[in-house]
Design a protein around this motif. Structure first.
Motif, short mmCIF file in Angstrom:
data_model
loop_
_atom_site.label_atom_id
_atom_site.label_comp_id
_atom_site.label_asym_id
_atom_site.label_seq_id
_atom_site.Cartn_x
_atom_site.Cartn_y
_atom_site.Cartn_z
N PRO A 163 0.83 -1.21 0.00
CA PRO A 163 0.00 0.00 0.00
C PRO A 163 0.86 1.26 0.00
O PRO A 163 2.03 1.23 0.38
CB PRO A 163 -0.82 -0.13 1.29
N ILE A 164 0.25 2.35 -0.44
CA ILE A 164 0.93 3.65 -0.46
C ILE A 164 0.45 4.45 0.75
O ILE A 164 -0.73 4.77 0.87
CB ILE A 164 0.61 4.42 -1.76
N GLU A 222 5.67 4.05 -0.14
CA GLU A 222 5.20 2.69 0.09
C GLU A 222 5.41 2.30 1.55
O GLU A 222 6.38 2.72 2.19
CB GLU A 222 5.95 1.70 -0.81
N VAL A 223 4.49 1.49 2.05
CA VAL A 223 4.65 0.97 3.41
C VAL A 223 5.86 0.04 3.41
O VAL A 223 5.92 -0.92 2.65
CB VAL A 223 3.38 0.21 3.85
N CYS A 279 -4.53 1.80 -1.65
CA CYS A 279 -4.35 0.80 -2.72
C CYS A 279 -4.45 1.38 -4.11
O CYS A 279 -4.17 0.69 -5.10
CB CYS A 279 -5.39 -0.31 -2.56
N VAL A 280 -4.85 2.65 -4.24
CA VAL A 280 -5.11 3.23 -5.55
C VAL A 280 -3.86 3.21 -6.44
O VAL A 280 -3.92 2.83 -7.61
CB VAL A 280 -5.64 4.67 -5.40
N PHE A 300 -6.40 -6.99 1.44
CA PHE A 300 -5.07 -6.52 1.03
C PHE A 300 -5.17 -5.83 -0.32
O PHE A 300 -6.07 -6.12 -1.13
CB PHE A 300 -4.09 -7.69 0.93
N CYS A 301 -4.20 -4.95 -0.60
CA CYS A 301 -4.12 -4.30 -1.91
C CYS A 301 -3.75 -5.35 -2.97
O CYS A 301 -2.89 -6.20 -2.74
CB CYS A 301 -3.08 -3.19 -1.90
N GLY A 302 -4.40 -5.25 -4.11
CA GLY A 302 -4.12 -6.16 -5.21
C GLY A 302 -4.95 -7.42 -5.20
O GLY A 302 -5.06 -8.10 -6.22
N VAL A 303 -5.53 -7.78 -4.06
CA VAL A 303 -6.36 -8.97 -3.94
C VAL A 303 -7.81 -8.57 -4.18
O VAL A 303 -8.38 -7.78 -3.41
CB VAL A 303 -6.19 -9.63 -2.56
#
Length: 206
Positions: A116-117, A123-124, A156-157, A190-193
């Motif tokens: 994530p951003i 980024e984290v 997540c964007v 989660f991001c991307g999932v």
């Protein structure tokens, strides 16, 4: 009309007398031209019929074969593009430990997500899968409140860096008021999932 006259009329109708005059050359030319046209037309029809029979018989490969159905050409059918499976996903495993009516739920997860951003466009940096999560929800399956806490998705964007790892959230404990069989459910994001990772397991309280 006498019988003799009637018989003559019948012979004239059935078999007209030959012409008494000699036809001109023009008449003979017209007759020959008509005959040639008729012969050519018959030949064309015969050839077409033979070709049709050959074409149909060529499509019959077995005894039970049926002649093909002739119809207008069908339009082009759009081909479906196979969907490529997403490389991102998380698997959640649940392990309950029961002591009396108290249950401690151990949760482990592994998979590939996008980092994530965080605020400020960075980024984290964590290398722990749980720290990259965008929220969780769980239910003990009884009358207790359902816990649910998720982010708004803004982190997540612009996420684009993959991360593959595993992790274990802090184990939660819960005491059931009475014996029975309950279903514990856990959900995490989660991001991307595309679909939240979800797992459930029955809990037996004696």
């Amino acid at each position: 009309m006498t019988d003799d006259l009637h018989a003559r009329m019948q012979r004239l109708v059935a078999d007209p007398p030959p012409p008494t005059a000699v036809p001109s050359q023009a008449v003979f030319a017209r007759v020959r031209k008509v005959r040639r046209r008729r012969a050519a037309g018959v030949a064309v029809l015969a050839t077409a019929a033979v070709a049709a029979v050959v074409a149909i018989s060529g499509n019959l490969s077995e005894i039970d074969s049926q002649p093909p159905v002739v119809g207008p050409p069908s339009g082009s059918t759009p081909s479906s593009t196979p969907t490529t499976p997403s490389p991102y996903g998380v698997k959640v495993t649940l392990e309950p430990y029961v002591t009396g009516r108290t249950v401690t739920m151990n949760i482990s997860m592994s998979g590939t997500v996008l980092r994530p951003i965080a605020d400020g466009g960075l980024e984290v940096p964590d290398n722990h899968l749980v720290a990259l999560g965008q929220g969780t929800a769980y239910s003990w399956g009884d009358d207790s409140d359902i816990f649910s806490s998720f982010s708004n998705g803004s982190e997540c964007v612009k996420a684009k860096t993959p991360f593959k790892g595993s992790g274990k959230p802090i184990a939660e404990s819960h005491t059931y008021p009475r014996p029975g069989t309950y279903t514990y459910t856990y959900r995490t994001r989660f991001c991307g999932v595309k679909v939240d990772a979800t797992a459930s397991i029955p809990v037996v309280i004696n």
